[in-house]
Scaffold this motif. Structure first.
Motif, PDB file in Angstrom:
ATOM      1  N   VAL A   1      34.761  12.295  36.332  1.00  0.00           N
ATOM      2  CA  VAL A   1      35.105  11.946  34.912  1.00  0.00           C
ATOM      3  C   VAL A   1      36.552  12.520  34.709  1.00  0.00           C
ATOM      4  O   VAL A   1      37.279  11.932  34.151  1.00  0.00           O
ATOM      5  CB  VAL A   1      34.118  12.649  33.837  1.00  0.00           C
ATOM      6  CG1 VAL A   1      34.758  12.486  32.306  1.00  0.00           C
ATOM      7  CG2 VAL A   1      32.691  11.911  34.015  1.00  0.00           C
ATOM      8  N   PHE A   2      36.705  13.692  34.958  1.00  0.00           N
ATOM      9  CA  PHE A   2      38.275  14.301  34.775  1.00  0.00           C
ATOM     10  C   PHE A   2      39.163  13.251  35.669  1.00  0.00           C
ATOM     11  O   PHE A   2      40.306  12.963  35.082  1.00  0.00           O
ATOM     12  CB  PHE A   2      38.535  15.603  35.085  1.00  0.00           C
ATOM     13  CG  PHE A   2      38.211  16.400  34.041  1.00  0.00           C
ATOM     14  CD1 PHE A   2      37.204  16.638  33.320  1.00  0.00           C
ATOM     15  CD2 PHE A   2      39.168  17.377  33.836  1.00  0.00           C
ATOM     16  CE1 PHE A   2      36.766  17.487  32.323  1.00  0.00           C
ATOM     17  CE2 PHE A   2      39.107  18.227  32.869  1.00  0.00           C
ATOM     18  CZ  PHE A   2      37.880  18.565  32.114  1.00  0.00           C
ATOM     19  N   GLY A   3      38.833  12.654  36.867  1.00  0.00           N
ATOM     20  CA  GLY A   3      39.755  11.984  37.591  1.00  0.00           C
ATOM     21  C   GLY A   3      40.165  10.581  36.781  1.00  0.00           C
ATOM     22  O   GLY A   3      41.299  10.236  36.824  1.00  0.00           O
ATOM     23  N   ALA A   4      39.084  10.126  36.439  1.00  0.00           N
ATOM     24  CA  ALA A   4      38.944   8.604  35.687  1.00  0.00           C
ATOM     25  C   ALA A   4      39.985   8.893  34.188  1.00  0.00           C
ATOM     26  O   ALA A   4      40.909   8.037  33.962  1.00  0.00           O
ATOM     27  CB  ALA A   4      37.668   8.224  35.422  1.00  0.00           C
ATOM     28  N   MET A   5      39.657   9.963  33.644  1.00  0.00           N
ATOM     29  CA  MET A   5      40.416  10.227  32.339  1.00  0.00           C
ATOM     30  C   MET A   5      41.948  10.493  32.728  1.00  0.00           C
ATOM     31  O   MET A   5      42.791  10.168  31.993  1.00  0.00           O
ATOM     32  CB  MET A   5      39.969  11.452  31.510  1.00  0.00           C
ATOM     33  CG  MET A   5      38.475  11.112  31.058  1.00  0.00           C
ATOM     34  SD  MET A   5      37.697  12.611  30.267  1.00  0.00           S
ATOM     35  CE  MET A   5      39.073  13.659  29.851  1.00  0.00           C
ATOM     36  N   GLY A   6      42.214  11.216  33.904  1.00  0.00           N
ATOM     37  CA  GLY A   6      43.530  11.428  34.161  1.00  0.00           C
ATOM     38  C   GLY A   6      44.259  10.119  34.527  1.00  0.00           C
ATOM     39  O   GLY A   6      45.463   9.877  34.347  1.00  0.00           O
ATOM     40  N   MET A   7      43.779   9.038  35.257  1.00  0.00           N
ATOM     41  CA  MET A   7      44.262   7.787  35.480  1.00  0.00           C
ATOM     42  C   MET A   7      44.583   6.975  34.322  1.00  0.00           C
ATOM     43  O   MET A   7      45.611   6.420  34.065  1.00  0.00           O
ATOM     44  CB  MET A   7      43.288   7.081  36.688  1.00  0.00           C
ATOM     45  CG  MET A   7      43.366   7.788  38.260  1.00  0.00           C
ATOM     46  SD  MET A   7      42.079   6.897  39.124  1.00  0.00           S
ATOM     47  CE  MET A   7      43.080   5.768  39.538  1.00  0.00           C
ATOM     48  N   LEU A   8      43.350   7.143  33.700  1.00  0.00           N
ATOM     49  CA  LEU A   8      43.613   6.315  32.312  1.00  0.00           C
ATOM     50  C   LEU A   8      44.561   6.811  31.241  1.00  0.00           C
ATOM     51  O   LEU A   8      45.529   6.029  30.730  1.00  0.00           O
ATOM     52  CB  LEU A   8      42.190   6.339  31.502  1.00  0.00           C
ATOM     53  CG  LEU A   8      42.177   5.412  30.439  1.00  0.00           C
ATOM     54  CD1 LEU A   8      42.144   4.012  30.554  1.00  0.00           C
ATOM     55  CD2 LEU A   8      40.864   5.750  29.714  1.00  0.00           C
ATOM     56  N   GLY A   9      44.469   8.234  31.224  1.00  0.00           N
ATOM     57  CA  GLY A   9      45.778   8.811  30.379  1.00  0.00           C
ATOM     58  C   GLY A   9      47.206   8.575  31.077  1.00  0.00           C
ATOM     59  O   GLY A   9      48.040   8.290  30.308  1.00  0.00           O
ATOM     60  N   TYR A  10      47.341   8.431  32.308  1.00  0.00           N
ATOM     61  CA  TYR A  10      48.613   7.976  32.893  1.00  0.00           C
ATOM     62  C   TYR A  10      48.835   6.685  32.578  1.00  0.00           C
ATOM     63  O   TYR A  10      50.138   6.145  32.009  1.00  0.00           O
ATOM     64  CB  TYR A  10      48.441   8.265  34.415  1.00  0.00           C
ATOM     65  CG  TYR A  10      49.717   7.610  34.933  1.00  0.00           C
ATOM     66  CD1 TYR A  10      51.008   8.102  34.879  1.00  0.00           C
ATOM     67  CD2 TYR A  10      49.632   6.447  35.640  1.00  0.00           C
ATOM     68  CE1 TYR A  10      52.152   7.687  35.584  1.00  0.00           C
ATOM     69  CE2 TYR A  10      50.948   5.674  36.087  1.00  0.00           C
ATOM     70  CZ  TYR A  10      52.209   6.555  35.959  1.00  0.00           C
ATOM     71  OH  TYR A  10      53.375   5.740  36.583  1.00  0.00           O
ATOM     72  N   GLN A  11      47.726   5.791  32.566  1.00  0.00           N
ATOM     73  CA  GLN A  11      48.231   4.493  32.170  1.00  0.00           C
ATOM     74  C   GLN A  11      48.593   3.942  31.045  1.00  0.00           C
ATOM     75  O   GLN A  11      49.600   3.400  30.525  1.00  0.00           O
ATOM     76  CB  GLN A  11      46.838   3.539  32.955  1.00  0.00           C
ATOM     77  CG  GLN A  11      47.296   1.942  32.678  1.00  0.00           C
ATOM     78  CD  GLN A  11      48.379   1.496  33.647  1.00  0.00           C
ATOM     79  OE1 GLN A  11      48.460   1.945  34.596  1.00  0.00           O
ATOM     80  NE2 GLN A  11      49.036   0.513  33.198  1.00  0.00           N
ATOM     81  N   ILE A  12      47.868   4.745  29.984  1.00  0.00           N
ATOM     82  CA  ILE A  12      48.252   4.641  28.561  1.00  0.00           C
ATOM     83  C   ILE A  12      49.609   5.269  28.056  1.00  0.00           C
ATOM     84  O   ILE A  12      50.097   4.345  27.467  1.00  0.00           O
ATOM     85  CB  ILE A  12      47.081   5.320  27.621  1.00  0.00           C
ATOM     86  CG1 ILE A  12      45.853   4.456  27.918  1.00  0.00           C
ATOM     87  CG2 ILE A  12      47.625   5.473  26.293  1.00  0.00           C
ATOM     88  CD1 ILE A  12      44.594   5.190  27.084  1.00  0.00           C
ATOM     89  N   SER A  13      49.920   6.263  28.857  1.00  0.00           N
ATOM     90  CA  SER A  13      51.177   6.754  28.708  1.00  0.00           C
ATOM     91  C   SER A  13      52.146   5.859  29.134  1.00  0.00           C
ATOM     92  O   SER A  13      53.376   5.752  28.406  1.00  0.00           O
ATOM     93  CB  SER A  13      51.266   8.148  29.394  1.00  0.00           C
ATOM     94  OG  SER A  13      52.478   8.642  29.341  1.00  0.00           O
ATOM     95  N   VAL A  14      52.067   5.354  30.167  1.00  0.00           N
ATOM     96  CA  VAL A  14      53.309   4.246  30.667  1.00  0.00           C
ATOM     97  C   VAL A  14      53.223   3.081  29.857  1.00  0.00           C
ATOM     98  O   VAL A  14      54.460   2.637  29.489  1.00  0.00           O
ATOM     99  CB  VAL A  14      52.695   4.027  32.232  1.00  0.00           C
ATOM    100  CG1 VAL A  14      53.611   2.711  32.581  1.00  0.00           C
ATOM    101  CG2 VAL A  14      52.963   5.081  33.164  1.00  0.00           C
ATOM    102  N   GLU A  15      52.004   2.537  29.498  1.00  0.00           N
ATOM    103  CA  GLU A  15      52.229   1.280  28.712  1.00  0.00           C
ATOM    104  C   GLU A  15      52.928   1.564  27.122  1.00  0.00           C
ATOM    105  O   GLU A  15      53.618   0.751  26.736  1.00  0.00           O
ATOM    106  CB  GLU A  15      50.807   0.885  28.525  1.00  0.00           C
ATOM    107  CG  GLU A  15      50.316   0.110  29.771  1.00  0.00           C
ATOM    108  CD  GLU A  15      48.733  -0.422  29.516  1.00  0.00           C
ATOM    109  OE1 GLU A  15      47.906  -0.166  28.721  1.00  0.00           O
ATOM    110  OE2 GLU A  15      48.374  -0.821  30.556  1.00  0.00           O
ATOM    111  N   TYR A  16      52.549   2.666  26.626  1.00  0.00           N
ATOM    112  CA  TYR A  16      53.062   3.259  25.394  1.00  0.00           C
ATOM    113  C   TYR A  16      54.588   3.428  25.373  1.00  0.00           C
ATOM    114  O   TYR A  16      55.228   3.439  24.388  1.00  0.00           O
ATOM    115  CB  TYR A  16      52.351   4.150  24.617  1.00  0.00           C
ATOM    116  CG  TYR A  16      51.258   3.445  23.940  1.00  0.00           C
ATOM    117  CD1 TYR A  16      51.281   2.903  22.700  1.00  0.00           C
ATOM    118  CD2 TYR A  16      49.718   3.583  24.428  1.00  0.00           C
ATOM    119  CE1 TYR A  16      50.365   2.527  21.787  1.00  0.00           C
ATOM    120  CE2 TYR A  16      48.737   2.818  23.722  1.00  0.00           C
ATOM    121  CZ  TYR A  16      49.123   2.528  22.306  1.00  0.00           C
ATOM    122  OH  TYR A  16      47.977   1.849  21.717  1.00  0.00           O
TER     123      TYR A  16
END
Length: 171
Positions: free
Chosen positions: A37-52
């Motif tokens: 879950v932490f791994g998925a949240m880390g990947m999702l958080g990175y992707q959101i940061s890059v997109e914004y």
């Protein structure tokens, strides 16, 4: 694109590593499912940061003579958070160095390039040459090869339109 994938994987591995340390520090009282879950949240958080941060990153790469005249924000159903915080998906830029000013019959006409940046899988940039009559606020595109005005695509702008302000600011 490959670098973003590699960075997302490492963000996921880093977040999963933090979860493993937390699990070990708790004496293995935390459940094991916390690691993926932490791994998925880390990947999702990175992707959101890059997109914004895409718009700010592209804006920093522009020359000083470029002026952003329009920004498009959009919400997407596969990114539900964008309904609350819309994301910049495109923007238009006028480069002041590309402007050619002509005075004819007491009217000021400015020929300029309008750049349109679009966020897609691979960023897309399109350019269009326009002719603006600053006296009557009419704007029409020019053909790429012949520079012939395309009268059927003419449009009239308001005085407070950002494109009009950027092109005819000292008219």
């Amino acid at each position: 694109m490959i670098w973003h994938l590699i960075a997302a994987i490492f963000a996921g591995l880093g977040a999963a590593g933090i979860a493993m340390v937390l699990r070990m520090a708790s004496g293995k009282r935390l459940p094991t499912w916390i690691i993926p879950v932490f791994g998925a949240m880390g990947m999702l958080g990175y992707q959101i940061s890059v997109e914004y941060s895409w718009y700010e990153h592209k804006q920093q790469l522009l020359p000083e003579s470029a002026q952003v005249v329009e920004v498009e924000h959009d919400a997407m159903f596969w990114r539900p958070w964008t309904y609350f915080f819309p994301m910049a998906t495109a923007f238009s830029v006028i480069d002041e160095q590309s402007m050619a000013i002509q005075k004819q019959n007491g009217e000021r006409r400015v020929e300029f390039l309008l750049y349109y940046f679009e966020k897609q899988v691979q960023d897309r940039v399109t350019t269009q040459t326009w002719l603006m009559n600053c006296t009557n606020r009419e704007m029409l595109p020019l053909e790429a090869d012949t520079r012939r005005p395309l009268l059927e695509h003419s449009r009239r702008l308001n005085e407070d339109a950002p494109i009009f302000q950027a092109v005819c600011q000292d008219a």
